[in-house]
Design an enzyme around this catalytic site. Structure first.
Site, PDB file in Angstrom:
ATOM      1  N   VAL A 170       0.871  -1.188   0.000  1.00 12.58           N
ATOM      2  CA  VAL A 170       0.000   0.000   0.000  1.00 12.58           C
ATOM      3  C   VAL A 170       0.899   1.226   0.000  1.00 12.58           C
ATOM      4  O   VAL A 170       1.718   1.394   0.901  1.00 12.58           O
ATOM      5  CB  VAL A 170      -0.909   0.035   1.245  1.00 12.58           C
ATOM      6  CG1 VAL A 170      -1.823   1.270   1.204  1.00 12.58           C
ATOM      7  CG2 VAL A 170      -1.738  -1.236   1.370  1.00 12.58           C
ATOM      8  N   HIS A 171       0.772   2.074  -1.021  1.00  8.13           N
ATOM      9  CA  HIS A 171       1.609   3.265  -1.041  1.00  8.13           C
ATOM     10  C   HIS A 171       0.968   4.476  -1.697  1.00  8.13           C
ATOM     11  O   HIS A 171       1.449   5.592  -1.541  1.00  8.13           O
ATOM     12  CB  HIS A 171       2.929   2.970  -1.765  1.00  8.13           C
ATOM     13  CG  HIS A 171       2.800   2.942  -3.249  1.00  8.13           C
ATOM     14  ND1 HIS A 171       2.312   1.841  -3.925  1.00  8.13           N
ATOM     15  CD2 HIS A 171       3.063   3.891  -4.191  1.00  8.13           C
ATOM     16  CE1 HIS A 171       2.303   2.104  -5.221  1.00  8.13           C
ATOM     17  NE2 HIS A 171       2.738   3.333  -5.418  1.00  8.13           N
TER      18      HIS A 171
END
Length: 359
Positions: free
Chosen positions: A203-204
Site C-alpha cells: 500500500v503506497h
C-alpha cells in the site's frame, strides 16, 4: 547507430528499463539518466550488479517536492543534458513526473520522443499519473503499447502514427528476475515463511495513505483475511498509519507481518512465493499476473483492465468487506490468457526503433 537518451526516475522504471538497455546497447549508444525523483536505499550496487542493470551516466538529484516544482527542476536539468549529449531519441517509461518532464523537453528540441507503456488509461484525472501518461503519449513520436487494447485506446484519441504493439517490458524483467531471486534471495527463510502460505500486501498510493478512513478500512480488510499478510511497509504508509493512530494496531495485529522495505529481488521472491497479492500498485498487479498469482487491487480502477477482464484481478477499492471476501475467495481462476506478449518486448522495441529510423 543511434544515440538514445533513456530517462528514468524511480526503481520501478530502472526495472522496466534494464531489459531494454541490454537490447539497445547491442546496436546503439545509450546514455542513461536518473532524475533522482525517488530516493531508494535499496538501489545499492547490489541492485545493479545482481540484475546486470547499467548504472546511470547522470544522476540529476532532483528529489521529491510539489509536482510543479519537481517537474520544472527536472526540465531545466534535462534540457542541459540534452544540450550536451545531442541524442537522436529520448526514451521514457511509464507515467512519472520524470516521464513527462523528459518528453516535454525533448519535444521542444530535435530528438524524437519514444514512450514505453503507451496507451494506458485509468480514466481517473485525479491521479497525477493519468495526466503524465496522456500528455506524454500526445507528444511522442514512437509509442510502444504493451497490449492491443492500449493501441486501440491511442487510436480512439487520434494517435495512430508511430504506434507499435511490443508487449510489456515488465514481463521481460520479471522473467529474468524470478530466476535470479530464487537463486540469491533468502527472504522467505529470514522471515520464517513458506511458499503458498501467506498473502503479500503493498500500500503506497496517496489516495489510500492520505485518507485515514480508507487506510483504516484497508487495514481491517487485510487483517480479516485469515492468513498471514506480509506487509513491506512504505515510508509514506508508515507515517500515515502513525498520523492516523493506527500504527500500534497494525504492528500488534497477529495476522499482519509488518516488515521493512525490501530490495527488488527479495520482493520478487516474496511475490513468487505468495498465495495471492493485495496491492494498490499498477506494477505489482502485472507482476502478480505474470507469476500466476490472484491479485486483489485496493483501488476502484486500474490501467491494466485486461487482468480484471481475464478474471485474475479483482478491484475492491478500500471496502473492508470486499477486501476480506476477495482475500478469502476460493473460486477457481480461469485459464490465463496471453495479454502482454511473450517476454520479448525489449527486442521488439529495438526493432521498432530501427524500423522507424529507416522510414
Amino acid at each position: 547507430m543511434s544515440k538514445i537518451l533513456s530517462v528514468v526516475g524511480a526503481r520501478p522504471q530502472f526495472i522496466k528499463a534494464f531489459p531494454v538497455s541490454a537490447a539497445l546497447r547491442e546496436q546503439h549508444d545509450e546514455v542513461l539518466v536518473h532524475t533522482g525523483q525517488h530516493y531508494d536505499e535499496s538501489m545499492s550496487g547490489v541492485f545493479f550488479d545482481e540484475l546486470d542493470i547499467p548504472k546511470p551516466d547522470y544522476n540529476l538529484g532532483v528529489g521529491s517536492g510539489p509536482h510543479a516544482l519537481q517537474t520544472a527542476e527536472m526540465m531545466q536539468k534535462l534540457d542541459a543534458v540534452m544540450e550536451d549529449e545531442d541524442p537522436d531519441i529520448v526514451l521514457v517509461y511509464g507515467d512519472t513526473n520524470s516521464t513527462l518532464a523528459a518528453a516535454l523537453v525533448a519535444s521542444k528540441r530535435r530528438p524524437l520522443v519514444a514512450h514505453v507503456e503507451a496507451g494506458l488509461r485509468s480514466y481517473n484525472w485525479e491521479m497525477p499519473e493519468e495526466v503524465n501518461r496522456v500528455l506524454t503519449d500526445h507528444c511522442s513520436d514512437m509509442l510502444f503499447a504493451p497490449s492491443e487494447s492500449a493501441a486501440l485506446t491511442l487510436e480512439s484519441e487520434g494517435v495512430t502514427e508511430g504506434v507499435y504493439v511490443t508487449g510489456d517490458v515488465q514481463y521481460d524483467a520479471i522473467l529474468k528476475s524470478r530466476a535470479t531471486a530464487r537463486e540469491h534471495s533468502t527472504v522467505l527463510e529470514d522471515l520464517g515463511l513458506r511458499d503458498g502460505e501467506y498473502i503479500l500486501a503493498t500500500v503506497h498510493r496517496a489516495a489510500n495513505t492520505d485518507d485515514h478512513e480508507k487506510l483504516e478500512n484497508i487495514v481491517s480488510g487485510l487483517s480479516a483475511a485469515g492468513k498471514t499478510v506480509v506487509f513491506p511497509i512504505h515510508p509514506r504508509t508508515e507515517n500515515a498509519l502513525k498520523n492516523a493512530g493506527l500504527w500500534t494496531r497494525v504492528v500488534e495485529d497477529e495476522h499482519l507481518m509488518v516488515v521493512d522495505p525490501v530490495g527488488y529481488l527479495d520482493f520478487v521472491r516474496l511475490l513468487d512465493g505468495s498465495e495471492r497479492v493485495a496491492t494498490d500498485s499498477g506494477g505489482v498487479q502485472k507482476e502478480a499476473f505474470y507469476l500466476d498469482k490472484r491479485c486483489v487491487t485496493l483501488r476502484d480502477e486500474t490501467e491494466w483492465v485486461e487482468t480484471v477482464d481475464a478474471g485474475w484481478n479483482t478491484l475492491v477499492g478500500a471496502d473492508p468487506v470486499a477486501i476480506e471476501r476477495a482475500l478469502q475467495s476460493t473460486d477457481g481462476l480461469p485459464e490465463k490468457p496471453s495479454l502482454y506478449g511473450d517476454g520479448t518486448a525489449a527486442a521488439r522495441i529495438v526493432d521498432a526503433i530501427a524500423e522507424f529510423g529507416d522510414e
